[in-house]
Design an enzyme around this catalytic site. Structure first.
Site, PDB file in Angstrom:
ATOM      1  N   GLY A 115     -53.502  58.724  39.854  1.00  0.00           N
ATOM      2  CA  GLY A 115     -53.258  59.939  40.636  1.00  0.00           C
ATOM      3  C   GLY A 115     -54.139  61.069  40.149  1.00  0.00           C
ATOM      4  CB  SER A 116     -53.928  64.687  40.729  1.00  0.00           C
ATOM      5  OG  SER A 116     -52.739  65.059  40.072  1.00  0.00           O
ATOM      6  N   GLY A 153     -51.639  63.503  35.848  1.00  0.00           N
ATOM      7  CA  GLY A 153     -51.940  62.564  34.764  1.00  0.00           C
ATOM      8  C   GLY A 153     -51.803  63.225  33.403  1.00  0.00           C
ATOM      9  CD  GLU A 212     -57.930  54.504  39.182  1.00  0.00           C
ATOM     10  OE1 GLU A 212     -58.555  55.461  39.696  1.00  0.00           O
ATOM     11  OE2 GLU A 212     -57.329  53.638  39.831  1.00  0.00           O
ATOM     12  CB  CYS A 256     -60.217  56.641  42.432  1.00  0.00           C
ATOM     13  SG  CYS A 256     -58.483  56.939  42.567  1.00  0.00           S
TER      14      CYS A 256
HETATM   15  C1  UN1 Z   1     -58.760  53.637  43.842  1.00  0.00           C
HETATM   16  O1  UN1 Z   1     -59.342  54.317  44.661  1.00  0.00           O
HETATM   17  O2  UN1 Z   1     -57.836  54.103  43.149  1.00  0.00           O
HETATM   18  O3  UN1 Z   1     -63.277  50.011  43.866  1.00  0.00           O
HETATM   19  C2  UN1 Z   1     -59.026  52.190  43.644  1.00  0.00           C
HETATM   20  C3  UN1 Z   1     -62.686  50.291  44.916  1.00  0.00           C
HETATM   21  C4  UN1 Z   1     -61.375  49.583  45.183  1.00  0.00           C
HETATM   22  C5  UN1 Z   1     -60.289  50.178  44.360  1.00  0.00           C
HETATM   23  C6  UN1 Z   1     -60.217  51.674  44.394  1.00  0.00           C
HETATM   24  N1  UN1 Z   1     -61.540  48.194  44.859  1.00  0.00           N
HETATM   25  O4  UN1 Z   1     -63.113  51.092  45.735  1.00  0.00           O
END
Ligand code: UN1
Length: 513
Positions: free
Chosen positions: A246-247, A251, A268, A302
């Site tokens: 998350g953010s 986090g 993450e 992310c």
């Molecule tokens: C995420 O955005 O938290 O690598 C995970 C990627 C995907 C997973 C993203 N397999 O874009």
């Protein structure tokens, strides 16, 4: 035109979802609570997808107690056997892939192929974990003493807490959970309240497998708000590890609470991923790589590409072609074939998109394409993918905005490109497009990318499950999914065994009693 009502009806029926879904699973579903519930609306058309009940403190406690008991039983099952259960789960997810992918699309607005991809990611990590069940290994180390063996073992930790985000509502949970379960842990899941329906659909499938296999309930689910369930998890000494996606802000809060009790975290958090495009790049690959990275999941990964730093020698040409590709990308109902960009998750995300563009313009950026809400679809959640030409050191380019906004920079020397690349607080994913060996090795060296993921001639987004996933700096430093990320879900014991007839001491110490 796709018939959304028909799709909804069919998907709900087959996945055993109703308008009022229980949100707590601990081997069986806890009844729908009248007191509090989460209402789910589809970002596709704003329609009501139903309600999910919210866990009370009692629901939470009961679930943790059950998971603790399950852990005691499950951790005694041999690793290869544990892996085989995960295989059966993956088989079942595979059978239901299309339906589950549709729920992901309906609930968080992913395009059909991306919804299917999300489920495929769960299936893949499940099979990966199955093999891993036979590879929970430790090192044997040369001892300095005669007739001694020095080695290590990796034992299960206990209950692992997984707090997942809306944008990968099931895949990221499975990276953590399938690996954790294979090493012998049980798992408590707190999904994003924006993606609670997917969690219920997934647990409906998994619960059935667990029953058929007569397995102790090792996967628990507690839906609720971060301020309640998230806090309970973070403070709970019965949960030795909390994995949070998350953010950065949340986090940091979770991490402080968990480390106060000496618990462990896997974080993450945000990414602000950059692609460097050299004049030696294969232009087609670079355009597709940057385009996919910036547009997929409407820029809500992310790993989304948020910045592209392009050599001045090809800057104009690259810019022109990228703008052309953006103009062609179809925006709209993500379940329509051919649509590449679906809606943002909610109106707050749309506001953040607008605010970021406003800030960028006030800081000297120039909107090259996009920049507005996409009005052809009624709900207001659709936005135009946007490219902004950056000028100098714009503050907004250091922030992660979960929307399809790409900042374009120009570079003269590779050192200059690297400086722009590494100048942000986040450090998740990165990419370089080049066909020059010297350039790519520079990018992959300690003077190069400061991220956890560094790709050559492929996008910042779309990682495979086989590698360890995670990043540095404000991204939080955690690693999940493949490679040896499994070790984080275990506790290591270092063992020294003396099989001789004397007691020699280490470091040559003499101690005559
Ligand atoms: C995420 O955005 O938290 O690598 C995970 C990627 C995907 C997973 C993203 N397999 O874009």
């Amino acid at each position: 035109m796709v018939d959304l009502e028909r799709i909804k009806k069919e998907t709900f029926e087959k996945l055993e979802l109703s308008h009022r879904n229980p949100g707590v699973y601990n081997g069986k579903w806890e009844n729908f609570s009248e007191k509090d519930s989460i209402s789910i609306r589809s970002p596709i058309d704003g329609s009501d997808l139903g309600q999910i009940s919210v866990a009370t403190q009692e629901n939470y406690d009961k679930t943790v107690k059950i998971l603790k008991k399950s852990f005691e039983e499950w951790s005694q099952v041999p690793g290869p056997k544990r892996g085989m259960l995960i295989k059966k789960i993956s088989d079942s997810l595979d059978k239901n892939k299309e339906l589950l992918g549709r729920i992901v699309s309906l609930e968080v607005g992913k395009t059909s192929v991306e919804g299917q991809g999300e489920i495929q990611e769960m299936i893949d990590v499940g099979y990966f974990a199955t093999g891993m069940g036979r590879q929970i290994y430790g090192n044997t180390i040369a001892s300095e003493r005669p007739n001694h063996v020095l080695y290590e073992k990796f034992l299960p930790l206990g209950i692992v807490g997984v707090i997942s985000a809306f944008n990968f509502p099931s895949a990221v949970w499975s990276w953590n959970s399938f690996v954790a379960a294979t090493v012998g842990d049980s798992v408590i899941w707190k999904p994003s309240s924006k993606a609670a329906l997917t969690s219920v659909a997934v647990m409906n499938i998994i619960g059935r497998v667990m029953e058929e296999e007569n397995c102790p309930p090792i996967f628990g689910l507690v839906n609720g708000r971060g301020s309640m369930v998230g806090e309970l998890l973070a403070k709970d000494t019965r949960i030795p590890l909390v994995s949070f996606t998350g953010s950065v802000k949340t986090g940091r809060h979770i991490s402080t609470m968990v480390s106060e009790r000496f618990g462990r975290t896997i974080l993450e958090l945000g990414g602000n991923n950059c692609a460097i495009v050299s004049e030696k790049a294969d232009m087609n690959i670079a355009l597709k790589g940057v385009g996919f990275g910036a547009l997929a999941t409407a820029g809500q990964r992310c790993t989304s590409t948020r910045r592209a730093v392009v050599s001045e020698k090809i800057y104009e040409k690259f810019k022109e072609k990228l703008i052309e590709a953006y103009r062609k990308a179809r925006i709209g109902n993500p379940l329509e074939p051919g649509v590449l960009v679906g809606p943002l998750i909610d109106s707050e995300a749309v506001r953040n998109y607008e605010k970021a563009i406003e800030k960028a313009v006030s800081q000297g950026g120039k909107v090259l394409v996009g920049g507005k809400i996409f009005n052809e679809v009624q709900t207001g959640n659709y936005v135009e993918p946007t490219i902004i030409e950056a000028k100098g050191d714009m503050e907004i380019t250091k922030e992660e905005t979960f929307a399809p906004i790409l900042y374009l920079f120009k570079y003269r020397t590779l050192e200059e490109a690297m400086e722009i690349h590494n100048s942000v607080p986040q450090g998740l994913s990165s990419a370089m497009f080049t066909t020059d060996l010297r350039e790519e090795e520079f990018f992959l060296s300690s003077r190069g990318s400061d991220c956890g993921i560094a790709n050559i001639n492929t996008s910042t987004a779309g990682a495979e499950i086989g590698g360890a996933f995670g990043g540095e700096k404000d991204t939080g430093g955690g690693r999940e999914s493949g490679s040896d990320a499994w070790k984080a879900y275990t506790r290591r014991i270092t063992i020294t065994k003396n099989y001789g007839k004397e007691l020699p001491l280490s470091q040559g110490v003499k101690f005559e009693l």
